[in-house]
Write an enzyme that holds these catalytic residues in place. Structure first.
Site, PDB file in Angstrom:
ATOM      1  N   TYR A  57       0.838  -1.201   0.000  1.00 60.34           N
ATOM      2  CA  TYR A  57       0.000   0.000   0.000  1.00 60.34           C
ATOM      3  C   TYR A  57       0.875   1.255   0.000  1.00 60.34           C
ATOM      4  O   TYR A  57       0.470   2.306  -0.489  1.00 60.34           O
ATOM      5  CB  TYR A  57      -0.950  -0.015   1.198  1.00 60.34           C
TER       6      TYR A  57
ATOM      7  N   LYS B 251      -3.667   8.464   3.361  1.00 59.45           N
ATOM      8  CA  LYS B 251      -4.988   8.184   3.927  1.00 59.45           C
ATOM      9  C   LYS B 251      -5.043   8.544   5.414  1.00 59.45           C
ATOM     10  O   LYS B 251      -6.102   8.938   5.926  1.00 59.45           O
ATOM     11  CB  LYS B 251      -5.354   6.712   3.733  1.00 59.45           C
TER      12      LYS B 251
END
Length: 257
Positions: free
Chosen positions: A158, A165
């Site tokens: 990720y 995020k």
């Protein structure tokens, strides 16, 4: 079938439909099914061909381009909202981007330009939308964005999107605190891994999907309809006393991952 909640007459702007399999499309489907009036955006003329069939199927009233990297385009979009509707009741921000070379490398190796672009498109654009939506939400409203549990724990591959995020989730809490006195509620929805076109940019995403299914207590994968059901509830009057939350819709994966 009776709608989950009643959104009749509410005006919603959906930003981030890529195709009929995208999270934004699942949310738009739920909004429309509950009676909301919708507008939707497309990234550019090429993307418009994918968005138009979804918009037509859902009875979206109008569409407009929205590339937050283009100066003035976001402001023009909200100007169109004011011109057509003279107000807004809810908004969904479901966009994210990071340059491929930065996304596929280690976080410590990401470039300053790549980090800045990822933060601008994926996080700061939500702040910009909140500012533009504020005067249009004259009797309150709801702002939603989409996050992922890679914000709070390290998820292999990720990479750069994890810190981005995390920033988006923090921004969600601050916006909720700052706009709460105006009746504007703010949430970040955190779905489990879903096979969307955007997710395909994450390296070895198929492995992430397989692992996620095995980690869910019920071992049932999450889909865009699950996300849409939560989104429809959050923008409804039934959730009028809920704000500033990061809500997982991941089949309980966050309990065990």
């Amino acid at each position: 079938m009776k709608p989950l909640v009643d959104l009749t007459g509410k005006r919603g702007l959906v930003i981030g439909i890529a195709n009929d399999k995208s999270i934004a499309a699942g949310c738009a489907d739920a909004f429309a099914g509950c009676g909301a009036r919708l507008a939707a955006t497309y990234l550019n003329e090429k993307a418009k061909d994918w968005v138009t069939p979804v918009a037509e199927r859902l009875g979206v009233e109008w569409t407009a381009p929205c590339d937050v990297r283009v100066p003035g385009q976001l402001e023009a979009l909200f100007g169109e909202v004011e011109r057509r509707w003279d107000g807004l009741d809810f908004l969904l921000h479901s966009i994210a981007f990071a340059p491929r070379e930065d996304l596929h490398g280690r976080v410590v190796d990401c470039s300053a330009d790549g980090f800045a672009m990822a933060m601008d498109v994926s996080c700061h654009s939500f702040l910009r939308m909140a500012k533009l939506a504020e005067p249009l939400m004259k009797v309150g409203g709801c702002l939603l964005c989409v996050t992922f549990y890679g914000s709070e724990r390290v998820v292999q591959h990720y990479n750069l999107m994890g810190p981005v995020k995390a920033a988006l989730e923090s921004a969600t809490r601050y916006i909720a605190a700052e706009l709460g006195s105006k009746g504007i509620r703010v949430h970040a929805i955190s779905p489990g891994p879903i096979a969307t076109r955007a997710a395909s940019g994450i390296e070895r995403f198929d492995e992430l999907l397989t692992r996620a299914a095995s980690e869910m207590p019920g071992q049932q994968p999450v889909d865009i309809e699950d996300v849409g059901a939560l989104a429809a509830f959050l923008v409804s009057d039934a959730a009028r006393r809920i704000t500033g939350t990061i809500i997982p819709v991941d089949g309980g994966q966050h309990l065990l991952a």
